[in-house]
Design an enzyme around this catalytic site. Sequence first.
Site, PDB file in Angstrom:
ATOM      1  N   ASP A 122       0.653  -1.356   0.155  1.00 34.61           N
ATOM      2  CA  ASP A 122      -0.295   0.286  -0.332  1.00 34.61           C
ATOM      3  C   ASP A 122       1.078   1.032  -0.193  1.00 34.61           C
ATOM      4  O   ASP A 122       0.104   2.404   0.223  1.00 34.61           O
ATOM      5  CB  ASP A 122      -1.168   0.374   1.615  1.00 34.61           C
ATOM      6  CG  ASP A 122      -2.189  -1.496   1.165  1.00 34.61           C
ATOM      7  OD1 ASP A 122      -2.433  -1.836  -0.025  1.00 34.61           O
ATOM      8  OD2 ASP A 122      -2.512  -2.081   2.796  1.00 34.61           O
ATOM      9  N   GLY A 182      -5.084  -4.104  -3.947  1.00 33.89           N
ATOM     10  CA  GLY A 182      -5.226  -3.067  -4.308  1.00 33.89           C
ATOM     11  C   GLY A 182      -4.984  -2.116  -4.626  1.00 33.89           C
ATOM     12  O   GLY A 182      -4.705  -1.513  -3.560  1.00 33.89           O
ATOM     13  N   HIS A 183      -4.238  -1.630  -5.597  1.00 33.46           N
ATOM     14  CA  HIS A 183      -4.261  -0.259  -6.533  1.00 33.46           C
ATOM     15  C   HIS A 183      -4.765   0.691  -6.133  1.00 33.46           C
ATOM     16  O   HIS A 183      -5.859  -0.216  -7.752  1.00 33.46           O
ATOM     17  CB  HIS A 183      -3.148  -0.953  -7.503  1.00 33.46           C
ATOM     18  CG  HIS A 183      -2.295  -2.088  -7.004  1.00 33.46           C
ATOM     19  ND1 HIS A 183      -1.406  -2.344  -7.787  1.00 33.46           N
ATOM     20  CD2 HIS A 183      -1.124  -2.288  -6.052  1.00 33.46           C
ATOM     21  CE1 HIS A 183      -0.539  -3.591  -7.165  1.00 33.46           C
ATOM     22  NE2 HIS A 183      -0.799  -3.898  -5.970  1.00 33.46           N
ATOM     23  N   GLN A 187       1.588  -5.919  -3.582  1.00 34.57           N
ATOM     24  CA  GLN A 187       2.506  -6.004  -1.635  1.00 34.57           C
ATOM     25  C   GLN A 187       3.373  -5.355  -1.826  1.00 34.57           C
ATOM     26  O   GLN A 187       3.895  -4.338  -2.093  1.00 34.57           O
ATOM     27  CB  GLN A 187       2.101  -7.396  -1.357  1.00 34.57           C
ATOM     28  CG  GLN A 187       0.986  -8.385  -1.049  1.00 34.57           C
ATOM     29  CD  GLN A 187       0.718  -9.224  -1.969  1.00 34.57           C
ATOM     30  OE1 GLN A 187       1.129  -9.835  -3.053  1.00 34.57           O
ATOM     31  NE2 GLN A 187      -0.408  -8.122  -2.936  1.00 34.57           N
ATOM     32  N   LYS A 213       2.011   1.757  -4.852  1.00 33.38           N
ATOM     33  CA  LYS A 213       2.157   1.763  -6.944  1.00 33.38           C
ATOM     34  C   LYS A 213       1.622   2.207  -6.940  1.00 33.38           C
ATOM     35  O   LYS A 213       1.961   2.460  -8.192  1.00 33.38           O
ATOM     36  CB  LYS A 213       2.331   0.108  -6.304  1.00 33.38           C
ATOM     37  CG  LYS A 213       3.406  -0.519  -4.938  1.00 33.38           C
ATOM     38  CD  LYS A 213       3.497  -2.161  -4.658  1.00 33.38           C
ATOM     39  CE  LYS A 213       2.110  -2.497  -4.282  1.00 33.38           C
ATOM     40  NZ  LYS A 213       1.816  -2.245  -3.167  1.00 33.38           N
TER      41      LYS A 213
HETATM   42  P1  GDP Z   1      -0.644   0.747  -3.353  1.00 33.50           P
HETATM   43  O1  GDP Z   1      -0.920  -0.556  -3.209  1.00 33.50           O
HETATM   44  O2  GDP Z   1       0.640   0.765  -3.206  1.00 33.50           O
HETATM   45  O3  GDP Z   1      -1.378   0.786  -4.481  1.00 33.50           O
HETATM   46  O4  GDP Z   1      -1.451   1.086  -2.687  1.00 33.50           O
HETATM   47  P2  GDP Z   1      -2.917   1.772  -2.102  1.00 33.50           P
HETATM   48  O5  GDP Z   1      -3.833   2.284  -3.281  1.00 33.50           O
HETATM   49  O6  GDP Z   1      -3.642   0.378  -1.775  1.00 33.50           O
HETATM   50  O7  GDP Z   1      -2.802   2.428  -1.343  1.00 33.50           O
HETATM   51  C1  GDP Z   1      -2.110   4.086  -1.377  1.00 33.50           C
HETATM   52  C2  GDP Z   1      -3.418   5.066  -1.089  1.00 33.50           C
HETATM   53  O8  GDP Z   1      -2.881   6.426  -1.268  1.00 33.50           O
HETATM   54  C3  GDP Z   1      -4.239   5.177  -1.472  1.00 33.50           C
HETATM   55  O9  GDP Z   1      -5.597   5.283  -1.721  1.00 33.50           O
HETATM   56  C4  GDP Z   1      -3.691   6.307  -3.582  1.00 33.50           C
HETATM   57  O10 GDP Z   1      -5.382   6.665  -3.820  1.00 33.50           O
HETATM   58  C5  GDP Z   1      -3.111   7.214  -1.962  1.00 33.50           C
HETATM   59  N1  GDP Z   1      -2.317   7.755  -2.589  1.00 33.50           N
HETATM   60  C6  GDP Z   1      -1.266   7.903  -2.801  1.00 33.50           C
HETATM   61  N2  GDP Z   1      -0.205   8.528  -3.173  1.00 33.50           N
HETATM   62  C7  GDP Z   1      -0.790   9.602  -2.139  1.00 33.50           C
HETATM   63  C8  GDP Z   1      -0.098  10.729  -1.734  1.00 33.50           C
HETATM   64  O11 GDP Z   1       0.813  11.429  -2.493  1.00 33.50           O
HETATM   65  N3  GDP Z   1      -0.835  11.746  -0.912  1.00 33.50           N
HETATM   66  C9  GDP Z   1      -2.108  11.138  -0.730  1.00 33.50           C
HETATM   67  N4  GDP Z   1      -2.480  12.129   0.293  1.00 33.50           N
HETATM   68  N5  GDP Z   1      -2.361   9.732  -1.168  1.00 33.50           N
HETATM   69  C10 GDP Z   1      -1.891   9.512  -1.680  1.00 33.50           C
HETATM   70  P1  IMO Z   2      -0.804  -4.530  -1.767  1.00 32.43           P
HETATM   71  O1  IMO Z   2      -1.115  -4.454  -3.847  1.00 32.43           O
HETATM   72  C1  IMO Z   2      -1.329  -4.417   2.205  1.00 32.43           C
HETATM   73  C2  IMO Z   2      -0.935  -8.799   3.585  1.00 32.43           C
HETATM   74  C3  IMO Z   2      -2.037  -9.260   4.729  1.00 32.43           C
HETATM   75  C4  IMO Z   2      -1.491  -9.732   5.763  1.00 32.43           C
HETATM   76  C5  IMO Z   2      -0.545 -10.460   4.699  1.00 32.43           C
HETATM   77  C6  IMO Z   2      -1.011 -12.378   3.983  1.00 32.43           C
HETATM   78  O2  IMO Z   2      -2.370  -3.642  -2.441  1.00 32.43           O
HETATM   79  O3  IMO Z   2       0.379  -3.871  -1.394  1.00 32.43           O
HETATM   80  P2  IMO Z   2      -2.593 -12.752   2.019  1.00 32.43           P
HETATM   81  O4  IMO Z   2      -3.497 -12.039   1.655  1.00 32.43           O
HETATM   82  O5  IMO Z   2      -1.529 -11.605   0.319  1.00 32.43           O
HETATM   83  O6  IMO Z   2      -1.962 -14.056   2.479  1.00 32.43           O
HETATM   84  O7  IMO Z   2      -2.439 -11.650   3.171  1.00 32.43           O
HETATM   85  O8  IMO Z   2      -0.927  -9.645   3.224  1.00 32.43           O
HETATM   86  N1  IMO Z   2      -0.940  -7.775   2.091  1.00 32.43           N
HETATM   87  C7  IMO Z   2      -1.374  -6.653   1.846  1.00 32.43           C
HETATM   88  N2  IMO Z   2      -0.890  -6.268   2.341  1.00 32.43           N
HETATM   89  N3  IMO Z   2      -0.746  -4.622   0.559  1.00 32.43           N
HETATM   90  C8  IMO Z   2      -1.176  -5.807  -0.365  1.00 32.43           C
HETATM   91  O9  IMO Z   2      -1.187  -5.560  -1.839  1.00 32.43           O
HETATM   92  C9  IMO Z   2      -1.713  -7.197   0.874  1.00 32.43           C
HETATM   93  N4  IMO Z   2      -1.932  -8.301   0.024  1.00 32.43           N
HETATM   94  C10 IMO Z   2      -1.312  -8.628   1.143  1.00 32.43           C
HETATM   95  O10 IMO Z   2      -3.152  -8.395   4.841  1.00 32.43           O
HETATM   96  O11 IMO Z   2      -0.899  -9.133   6.550  1.00 32.43           O
HETATM   97 MG    MG Z   3      -3.026  -1.435  -1.735  1.00 30.59          MG
END
Ligand code: GDP
Ligand code: IMO
Ligand code: MG
Length: 422
Positions: A13, A40-41, A222, A16
């Site tokens: 998270d 979840g991207h 991840q 990415k």
């Molecule tokens: P990922 O799994 O690495 O793609 O990240 P996620 O989408 O799960 O979580 C990142 C969250 O931060 C999302 O809600 C993005 O929209 C948000 N986000 C990304 N970059 C920024 C930033 O620079 N500032 C803020 N406030 N939010 C951001």
């Molecule tokens: P993105 O790509 C954050 C975590 C779960 C748990 C562990 C194992 O959005 O960054 P799993 O379901 O993979 O067997 O769970 O990994 N986890 C993540 N945490 N971002 C993710 O994906 C994750 N995918 C799995 O919360 O701790």
């Molecule tokens: Mg994510």
Amino acid sequence: MSVKIIVGAQWGDEGKGKIVDLLSENVSIVARYQGGANAGHTVVVGGKTYVLHLIPSGILHPGVVCVIGNGVVLDPQAFLDEVAFLESLNIKVRGRLFISHNAHLIMPYHKLIDSLKEQGASRIGTTGRGIGPAYIDKFARVGVKIVDLLHRDVLVKKIRSNIEDKNQLLSKIYHSSEINVEEIVEKYLQYDKLLDEFITDTSLYLNQALKEGKSVLAEGAQGAMLDVDFGTYPYVTSSNPTSGGACTGLGIPPTAVDSITGVSKAYTTRVGNGPFPTEELNDIGETLRKVGGEYGATTGRPRRCGWLDLFSLKYSVMVNGIEELALTKLDVLDSFEKIKVCTGYKYKDKPLKSFPLDLCTIEDIEPVYETLPGWKTEIAGARSYSQLPHNCRSYIEFIEKYLETPVKVVSVGATREETISR
Ligand code: GDP
Ligand code: IMO
Ligand code: MG
């Protein structure tokens, strides 16, 4: 040959999705190499928020081809739902989205076993998407592959034999009721037609594209600290998000890779259980969660929050070979008077030289902090490095110096525009 790998440098998270979307503008192909619908991207474009679980974050650029590599475990229904979601928003995906025929399928029993395992005392806090059980079957050499969908006899035989095994496990260990074979066979026989147009030999496709001089962005899911080999085992996911996973997960040679970018937040978060040395279980953690909107993009769970852990990040830079960083969510730190960063771990009062990989040590370490002054100014409007306040630049430069790695992208908000490239 030109492959750029984008890896999560922390516990997932990191942002990415946003960074891959940004960098997709100048590439031909974006390819996911591991994980599944546990990811979840998030990409925010034109006032709309897209959360992608399986489809690469390059899909919002109409000219980009997207690939789901052999290293991914694919939930066919989750995939079709995502296609339908994008199509409902008038995003054309057919003809430019491909799934490796060599990827493994997530089966309903994987999700069931995932959830039953999580009812025990040693919960990992998984996303419940069946990821671990699917990779177990892959490595136990009993997995059902995408290519099996094209051979009905093989598919039915494999599903029947798997379910026979799983039913024994379910009744003996979990005292759970049996899985209905016919229902699953019928459902998976239909996926053949529904997925057919997407299935191809993506390793061959990628290697040919590279030969033709096309550029590929490899999108990790991840993060390094969730890597099954290098993360905080057993509190990890069941694949290799680290950069090495990109080659095995896409079927491309290491010699094709020419750069590796790590994505890190300006602080740290983690979802699920397991060690988190810089976690702040107090107002600081609450503020980070609230301002940063730190709730899981897949499960909606509140993310655990704390200060930036440079000690683990330095380890991540090493195991991934990260050459440059994208630093996200810097704006979330706007309101802090003082900002702490962890620059080392102490174990039994002695500083550790390297990141500990045994749970007993890591659960017992004490983080060592340095405190830097905050900037107390809104930075979301900044579009160049010089527009950032002095203390904010000092924070970035402190990170660069400690990690010996340049921060090339600074993200100050969720949208494409809220980005500074250096
Ligand atoms: P990922 O799994 O690495 O793609 O990240 P996620 O989408 O799960 O979580 C990142 C969250 O931060 C999302 O809600 C993005 O929209 C948000 N986000 C990304 N970059 C920024 C930033 O620079 N500032 C803020 N406030 N939010 C951001
Ligand atoms: P993105 O790509 C954050 C975590 C779960 C748990 C562990 C194992 O959005 O960054 P799993 O379901 O993979 O067997 O769970 O990994 N986890 C993540 N945490 N971002 C993710 O994906 C994750 N995918 C799995 O919360 O701790
Ligand atoms: Mg994510």
